[in-house]
Motif scaffolding. Sequence first.
Motif, PDB file in Angstrom:
ATOM      1  N   GLY A 170      66.110 -46.881 -59.631  1.00 34.84           N
ATOM      2  CA  GLY A 170      64.952 -47.090 -58.772  1.00 34.84           C
ATOM      3  C   GLY A 170      65.123 -48.207 -57.771  1.00 34.84           C
ATOM      4  O   GLY A 170      65.548 -49.314 -58.118  1.00 34.84           O
ATOM      5  N   ASN A 171      64.789 -47.916 -56.505  1.00 36.67           N
ATOM      6  CA  ASN A 171      64.906 -48.845 -55.376  1.00 36.67           C
ATOM      7  C   ASN A 171      66.352 -49.194 -55.041  1.00 36.67           C
ATOM      8  O   ASN A 171      66.604 -50.056 -54.195  1.00 36.67           O
ATOM      9  N   HIS A 172      67.294 -48.538 -55.710  1.00 38.07           N
ATOM     10  CA  HIS A 172      68.700 -48.872 -55.484  1.00 38.07           C
ATOM     11  C   HIS A 172      69.458 -47.646 -54.973  1.00 38.07           C
ATOM     12  O   HIS A 172      69.392 -47.349 -53.779  1.00 38.07           O
ATOM     13  N   ALA A 173      70.122 -46.915 -55.857  1.00 36.34           N
ATOM     14  CA  ALA A 173      70.994 -45.826 -55.412  1.00 36.34           C
ATOM     15  C   ALA A 173      71.501 -45.052 -56.624  1.00 36.34           C
ATOM     16  O   ALA A 173      71.205 -45.406 -57.763  1.00 36.34           O
ATOM     17  N   PRO A 174      72.298 -43.999 -56.388  1.00 41.28           N
ATOM     18  CA  PRO A 174      72.772 -43.167 -57.499  1.00 41.28           C
ATOM     19  C   PRO A 174      74.070 -43.665 -58.149  1.00 41.28           C
ATOM     20  O   PRO A 174      74.897 -44.324 -57.507  1.00 41.28           O
ATOM     21  N   PHE A 175      74.214 -43.300 -59.417  1.00 44.05           N
ATOM     22  CA  PHE A 175      75.463 -43.406 -60.152  1.00 44.05           C
ATOM     23  C   PHE A 175      75.744 -42.041 -60.766  1.00 44.05           C
ATOM     24  O   PHE A 175      74.822 -41.317 -61.140  1.00 44.05           O
ATOM     25  N   SER A 176      77.022 -41.717 -60.894  1.00 45.02           N
ATOM     26  CA  SER A 176      77.409 -40.512 -61.625  1.00 45.02           C
ATOM     27  C   SER A 176      78.660 -40.835 -62.428  1.00 45.02           C
ATOM     28  O   SER A 176      79.327 -41.839 -62.178  1.00 45.02           O
TER      29      SER A 176
END
Length: 232
Positions: A170-176
């Motif tokens: 949230g408020n940041h970015a994705p990780f996979s």
Amino acid sequence: MSKYQYIKQSAYEANMQLPKLNLVLFTFGNVSAADHDLGVFAIKPSGVPYEYLSPEKMVIVDFDGNTIEGDLRPSSDTKTHAVLYKHWSDINGIVHTHSTYATAWAQSQRCIPIFGTTHADYLTVDVPCAPPMNDEMIQGNYEYQTGFQIMDHFEKKGLDHKEVEMVLVGNHAPFSWGKSAEKAVYNSAVLEAVAHMAYLTEQINPQAKRLQDSLIKKHFERKHGPDSYYGQ
């Protein structure tokens, strides 16, 4: 030759896929490749443009975030990778990007609804969005806490990281992540495509409904079920 050469090569090749797949701008992203037997991972050096990367510039780090080999500083997100590898011993690749559509959903603090069969080919649930970090965690060891932010959300929601190989912070970015750095990049590209489709779906029909359960089950299991028949 370094005993870490193959994970350096793997991390390098995976990192070079990010700009090719339009998942990064400038240096906004990183990939790591792990060897759990050696207890280390190779990760992109911080702030180095992709065109200047090479396998030799990848930094070797242990699962506590300590640099083991390399002359450059590792990615600023290294401690997040370290936490996930230390606690999820069955993953060997992690990707973090600020890809446009997945990041927009993260900034909106929204899970990505499972609207269609493309999404269901990979997941049976919405792409999860972990809540924004609290002030105490932010003021502490921020990147280290990000790893726990992800894991805590999965535990709270009863999600299995082996089945849901992606998350929005949230408020940041994705990780996979995935069983290899290559698979983690693949999952990152799928996440961005699904995020883009979901955004367009809501623009076309703000009242769009989630995919029905029978289609979710059908599309996921034809690829991943015991009687899967997709592909060769």
